[in-house]
Design an enzyme around this catalytic site. Structure first.
Site, PDB file in Angstrom:
ATOM      1  N   TYR A 104       3.821   5.529  11.570  1.00 26.59           N
ATOM      2  CA  TYR A 104       4.184   4.133  11.863  1.00 26.59           C
ATOM      3  C   TYR A 104       5.098   3.466  10.840  1.00 26.59           C
ATOM      4  O   TYR A 104       5.469   2.322  11.025  1.00 26.59           O
ATOM      5  CB  TYR A 104       2.906   3.297  12.064  1.00 26.59           C
ATOM      6  CG  TYR A 104       1.887   3.409  10.947  1.00 26.59           C
ATOM      7  CD1 TYR A 104       2.045   2.685   9.774  1.00 26.59           C
ATOM      8  CD2 TYR A 104       0.781   4.241  11.068  1.00 26.59           C
ATOM      9  CE1 TYR A 104       1.120   2.787   8.749  1.00 26.59           C
ATOM     10  CE2 TYR A 104      -0.153   4.348  10.047  1.00 26.59           C
ATOM     11  CZ  TYR A 104       0.016   3.621   8.887  1.00 26.59           C
ATOM     12  OH  TYR A 104      -0.898   3.728   7.877  1.00 26.59           O
ATOM     13  N   HIS A 153      -3.739   4.367   4.602  1.00 28.87           N
ATOM     14  CA  HIS A 153      -4.839   3.390   4.695  1.00 28.87           C
ATOM     15  C   HIS A 153      -6.106   4.005   4.106  1.00 28.87           C
ATOM     16  O   HIS A 153      -6.736   3.449   3.213  1.00 28.87           O
ATOM     17  CB  HIS A 153      -5.054   2.984   6.145  1.00 28.87           C
ATOM     18  CG  HIS A 153      -6.361   2.318   6.393  1.00 28.87           C
ATOM     19  ND1 HIS A 153      -6.645   1.055   5.923  1.00 28.87           N
ATOM     20  CD2 HIS A 153      -7.483   2.740   7.030  1.00 28.87           C
ATOM     21  CE1 HIS A 153      -7.882   0.728   6.272  1.00 28.87           C
ATOM     22  NE2 HIS A 153      -8.409   1.735   6.931  1.00 28.87           N
ATOM     23  N   ARG A 206       0.875  -1.190   0.000  1.00 30.00           N
ATOM     24  CA  ARG A 206       0.000   0.000   0.000  1.00 30.00           C
ATOM     25  C   ARG A 206       0.905   1.231   0.000  1.00 30.00           C
ATOM     26  O   ARG A 206       1.472   1.591   1.023  1.00 30.00           O
ATOM     27  CB  ARG A 206      -0.866  -0.038   1.266  1.00 30.00           C
ATOM     28  CG  ARG A 206      -1.998   0.950   1.283  1.00 30.00           C
ATOM     29  CD  ARG A 206      -2.590   1.041   2.685  1.00 30.00           C
ATOM     30  NE  ARG A 206      -1.822   1.930   3.527  1.00 30.00           N
ATOM     31  CZ  ARG A 206      -1.651   1.796   4.835  1.00 30.00           C
ATOM     32  NH1 ARG A 206      -2.183   0.771   5.477  1.00 30.00           N
ATOM     33  NH2 ARG A 206      -0.935   2.669   5.521  1.00 30.00           N
TER      34      ARG A 206
END
Lengths: 364, 326
Positions: free
Chosen positions: A271, A262, A258
């Protein structure tokens, strides 16, 4: 009584195009030129649509969505391998696949701008289930629809998409088990994009591959380079052929990444490291496939520019159509609670409309 | 007319619908060879075969989730949850999907399916086998909740549920499964979903109940009427969702007094909703506060105590008397 090995299992890996865009001559499906160009068009269209949606979202012209950039190959390959009568039961990061199945971009925009009208597909677009936001739930719908296809003797399959995070959900395991027990024509495609919001794959599961989950359910499973559109096409076609012939379900793990957030509400810098993301940009599925086409003399910079311009025009037009839409009757939700009319709902509709007039400064 | 138990009556309804329409599929745990743990689906496997009567693996979310897929693809699944206590595992699929496909797609995709759920106490069963949790289902928009109270209406309502265009949770009161028999006609009989019925008309008080509590309520009414001159109208809700607000409102506006009897815990139960409906429709006609006779807000006790917790005819009669005398 000595202990002995009673079963051994293996997990296979498939890659047709390597990272330089070179095809394995044994594995190259040698697709007709028309199909190759369709794959190219589908992936570019998805990439450009995603980019435009991100801008629209940042401008406040649509709501939250989950970008698909980086995962075009793992969805477009299987979607193009599907037959018109097959069912598409996706999650929420399969824009390219939805486009291949015929969903107009206007619908996608409407959906992401908070109107159910975006899920009302035009004539001819069938067997395309709406985006499913509850993680993993759609895999069970896929199994049920596949049962219906088998029961009615239709030569139709169901392809369902999910992410690596969804493989931790009970519904996923229940779906694999039901599909296996019932031997129904369904293909599970896990887009292993390495991250479930902030949870990396290594915290999601201890097993080394997702493909090996298939072994427990005694169904064929394999790991595919999800950034290799030909690999994904071949894997899906094999699984669909097997399913159509009565061979039951298959689990395909597409190893991909990805590249974006998100959803637009997420900030991945919290993160994960940029250098990891950069490593995956270097494996961009669109670049890889373009190299393959160029090596065959099917593509060049000029064609690329033409395609991008054409796709952008399509998107512009869809934006215009979408923003011109005004036909959103406020009380439409009352029309679709039940298929039968009921006094309770109709009373509340009348109340709602009166409340609405009150809110707009009128008289109830 | 044959006299049937509720189990036999639901079986008859399912059998006739399967005969009539090959889109109707029965699935669930032990529904095939075993005929269901309560025998509601007995004999269907032999008649319709394994493709239409499916013994599923043990997974409630999957039973409903797969039913949703079947329904989207044109079948008419009738799923069985073995007990209400296990049915909560299907809630995410019910709330998240079955109830929503119609709204989500503005009617383009629908989920015509039935989930049969044996529910309620009074059969001396293990933990998780005795709860009445109708509120969990009745609170979900897009879901119809039907509760038969007797063999004849159970048959007519299961037929309606199978033919309904929407997801129907069909709560079967276990205590009434074999408690009594009723004449059930062989020929087709369908009752509408979303409609309560006035079981017996009256002018002084409206008693409202549903499911297994209809019998003790009726008993209380009959006992009371032997003792004193009181004309009590008794309403059987039959559907909790959508609620028949018109029948309820009209009755209480006429009688001015009302008692609601429910098995499930008190807070946020259907009785609370009924009282709100009565406030909206008949407050100015009320001669007494509306009373509710309910379970208590305690964890459903093991069966050793359950007869003390489920409202008895005596408790119901006292509520009727207090309301009449207010």
């Amino acid at each position: 009584m000595p202990r002995k090995e009673i079963e051994t299992f293996a997990v296979s890996w498939l890659q047709v195009l390597d990272e330089t865009g070179t095809a394995d001559p044994e594995l190259d499906p040698k697709l007709p030129q028309e199909t190759l160009l369709e794959l190219q068009r589908a992936m570019v269209r998805a990439r450009e649509s995603d980019a435009r949606m991100l801008r629209l979202q940042r401008q406040g012209r649509i709501g939250t969505f989950g970008p698909c950039t980086g995962q075009e190959a793992s969805v477009c390959g299987p979607a193009l391998a599907m037959a018109p009568q097959d069912w598409f039961a996706g999650s929420f990061r399969e824009l390219g696949g939805r486009q291949i199945r015929g969903e107009p971009l206007t619908n996608t925009f409407l959906f992401h701008n908070g109107f159910e009208e975006g899920n009302v597909q035009p004539a001819g677009v069938t067997r395309l289930l709406p985006v499913s936001i509850i993680v993993g739930a759609q895999t069970l719908h896929a199994v049920g629809a596949a049962y219906a296809m088998k029961y009615r003797g239709e030569k139709a399959c169901v392809v369902t998409f999910l992410g690596d995070g969804a493989t931790s959900e009970g519904d996923f395991h229940e779906a694999l088990n039901f599909a296996s027990v019932w031997q129904v024509p369904v293909v599970f495609i896990v887009q292993n994009n390495q991250w479930a919001i902030s949870i990396p794959r290594r915290k999601q599961m201890h097993c080394r591959t997702i493909a090996q989950r298939a072994i427990a359910y005694d169904m064929p499973g394999l790991q595919v380079d999800g950034n290799d559109v030909l690999g994904m096409y071949v894997a899906a076609r094999e699984a669909l052929d097997r399913a159509r012939g009565g061979g039951g379900p298959t689990l395909i793990e597409a190893v991909t990444y990805r590249l974006m957030m998100h959803t637009t509400a997420d900030d991945p810098s919290k993160y994960r490291q940029d250098d990891e993301v950069q490593q995956w940009w270097d494996r961009d599925p669109l670049v890889r496939f373009r190299k393959y086409l160029e090596a065959r003399g099917l593509w060049d910079a000029q064609r690329q520019a033409l395609l991008e311009a054409e796709v952008k025009r399509e998107i512009d037009q869809a934006v215009q159509e979408f923003e011109a839409r005004r036909d959103f009757p406020p009380d439409a939700p009352f029309d679709h609670v039940f298929g039968t009319r009921h006094a309770l709902i109709e009373e509340q509709r009348a109340q709602f409309l009166a409340d609405l007039r009150l809110g707009e400064g009128g008289h109830a | 007319m044959p006299k049937l138990t509720m189990v036999q009556a639901i079986n008859l309804g399912l059998d006739q619908e399967m005969q009539r329409d090959d889109r109707v599929i029965v699935l669930g745990e032990d529904v095939g060879r075993d005929g269901g743990v309560f025998r509601v689906t007995e004999g269907l496997l032999a008649k319709y075969g394994e493709t239409r009567v499916i013994d599923t693996p043990l997974a409630e979310s999957a039973i409903l989730g797969a039913s949703i897929g079947m329904a989207l693809a044109g079948l008419r699944p009738v799923a069985e949850m073995q007990f209400c206590g296990f049915s909560y595992l299907m809630l995410p699929q019910l709330e998240g999907h079955a109830s929503r496909f119609r709204a989500r797609s503005q009617g383009q995709l629908t989920c015509p399916l039935v989930v049969r759920v044996p529910y309620g106490g009074g059969v001396r069963a293990l933990e998780h086998h005795s709860e009445a949790r109708e509120t969990l289902y009745a609170h979900l928009p897009g879901v119809k909740v039907v509760v038969p109270s007797a063999p004849r209406n159970a048959r007519a309502l299961i037929v309606a549920a199978v033919r309904d265009p929407d997801p129907v949770v069909f709560l079967e009161p276990k205590r009434s499964y074999r408690a009594f028999r009723e004449e059930v006609p062989e020929e087709e009989e369908v009752m509408p979903i979303g409609c309560a019925i006035v079981v017996r008309p009256g002018t002084d008080l409206t008693a409202i109940s549903w499911g297994a509590m209809m019998r003790p309520t009726l008993q209380a009414v009959e006992e009371l009427q032997k003792q004193r001159k009181a004309s009590i109208e008794l309403i059987d809700l039959l559907s909790l969702a959508p609620l028949d607000v018109e029948t309820i409102g009209a009755s209480v506006a006429k009688t001015g007094r009302c008692v609601v009897v429910q098995e499930s815990p008190r807070s946020f139960g259907p009785a609370a909703e009924l009282i709100a409906v009565i406030n909206d429709r008949a407050l100015l006609q009320l001669e007494a506060p509306v009373k509710r006779v309910t379970g208590y807000d305690v964890v459903t006790p093991y069966f050793g105590r359950e007869h003390q917790y489920i409202a008895s005819p005596a408790r119901i009669r006292r509520a009727l008397e207090e309301t009449l005398d207010f």
